[in-house]
Design an enzyme around this catalytic site. Structure first.
Site, short mmCIF file in Angstrom:
data_model
loop_
_atom_site.label_atom_id
_atom_site.label_comp_id
_atom_site.label_asym_id
_atom_site.label_seq_id
_atom_site.Cartn_x
_atom_site.Cartn_y
_atom_site.Cartn_z
CG PHE A 173 66.64 14.38 37.62
CD1 PHE A 173 67.75 13.58 37.40
CD2 PHE A 173 66.79 15.75 37.53
CE1 PHE A 173 68.98 14.14 37.08
CE2 PHE A 173 68.01 16.33 37.21
CZ PHE A 173 69.11 15.52 36.99
CB CYS A 174 66.84 10.10 41.78
SG CYS A 174 65.20 9.40 42.10
CB THR A 175 68.68 6.00 39.38
OG1 THR A 175 69.93 6.61 39.69
CG2 THR A 175 68.91 4.88 38.36
#
Length: 243
Positions: A173-175
């Site tokens: 995941f990331c922003t």
């Protein structure tokens, strides 16, 4: 109230300089602030507008060049960027792996509503593809910090810490989704079989998943004057004039 749009799309852009010039004009006409990055591999950025009509206009201008956009809308109580920048770069998110093409091959997208079940599986290795500074503000339960200062260091983390024979299932995941999408493309190319990534990123999760059901801990760092966002994409409370 300002409208903020975080957007990206991996799609071949044959003349990024030409597209960037057109978007500079459109942003100027609509008094948009923020940053857009254009490259041969697509577009990425976060922009803001003081009025909804201005945001609708600039998004139409961008969509005219792309099949679709990964788009996340939020709000800011004050102007979140000082000015508008439209840049042409070699990559829309820098990994320094020109052989990777996320428009052709990526891992499996996972919707926010299904993310909790996935990361609760003890056989799944959960990886935060952001840097350690962002990780320190908040992350998901069981998430691994790769210990990177920038996304360009992610391949080194993979080489040192991951093994396709050992790590059978990986969830990233990331922003907003762009870094984990490119990271998933990289892992697939390296032979990892089950690679998942959170569609729409942390921002989509914080918007869609009720806080009572959330596996997120802390706040999400964003690259504008709001600094961090919480559940429901709420801004942090600002100190009053008396401190």
């Amino acid at each position: 109230m300002w409208t903020v749009a975080a957007l990206y799309r991996f799609q071949t852009v044959r003349e990024p300089e030409t597209l960037a010039a057109a978007l500079r004009v459109a942003c100027d006409e609509n008094e948009i602030c923020g940053t857009l990055i254009v490259a041969n591999e697509g577009i990425n950025g976060t922009i803001a507008a003081a009025h909804a009509a201005q945001m609708e206009s600039i998004l139409r201008a961008i969509r005219a060049h792309f099949d679709e956009l990964e788009l996340k809308m939020s709000a800011a109580s004050e102007k979140p960027f000082g000015r508008m920048k439209v840049k042409v770069k070699s990559e829309i998110v820098t990994m320094r792996t020109p052989e990777i093409d996320p428009s052709k091959s990526v891992g499996t997208y996972v919707d926010a509503k299904d993310w909790n079940e996935l990361i609760a599986d003890p056989e799944v290795l959960v990886i935060d593809t952001r840097n350690s500074f962002e990780f320190g503000h908040g992350t998901f339960e069981r998430a691994v910090d790769p210990g990177t200062k920038n996304f360009g260091e992610f391949p080194e983390f993979v080489a040192k810490s991951l093994d396709a024979a050992k790590h059978k299932k990986i969830a990233m995941f990331c922003t907003g989704g762009i870094r984990c999408e490119k990271a998933s493309s990289y892992l697939v190319a390296k032979g990892f079989k089950e690679v998942y990534h959170l569609k729409g990123g942390i921002l989509k999760y914080l918007e869609d998943v009720p806080e009572a059901e959330s596996k997120w801990r802390g706040r999400c760092f964003v690259f504008d004057e709001r600094e961090t966002l919480g559940h429901g994409l709420a801004e942090k409370e600002r100190a009053n004039a008396e401190g």
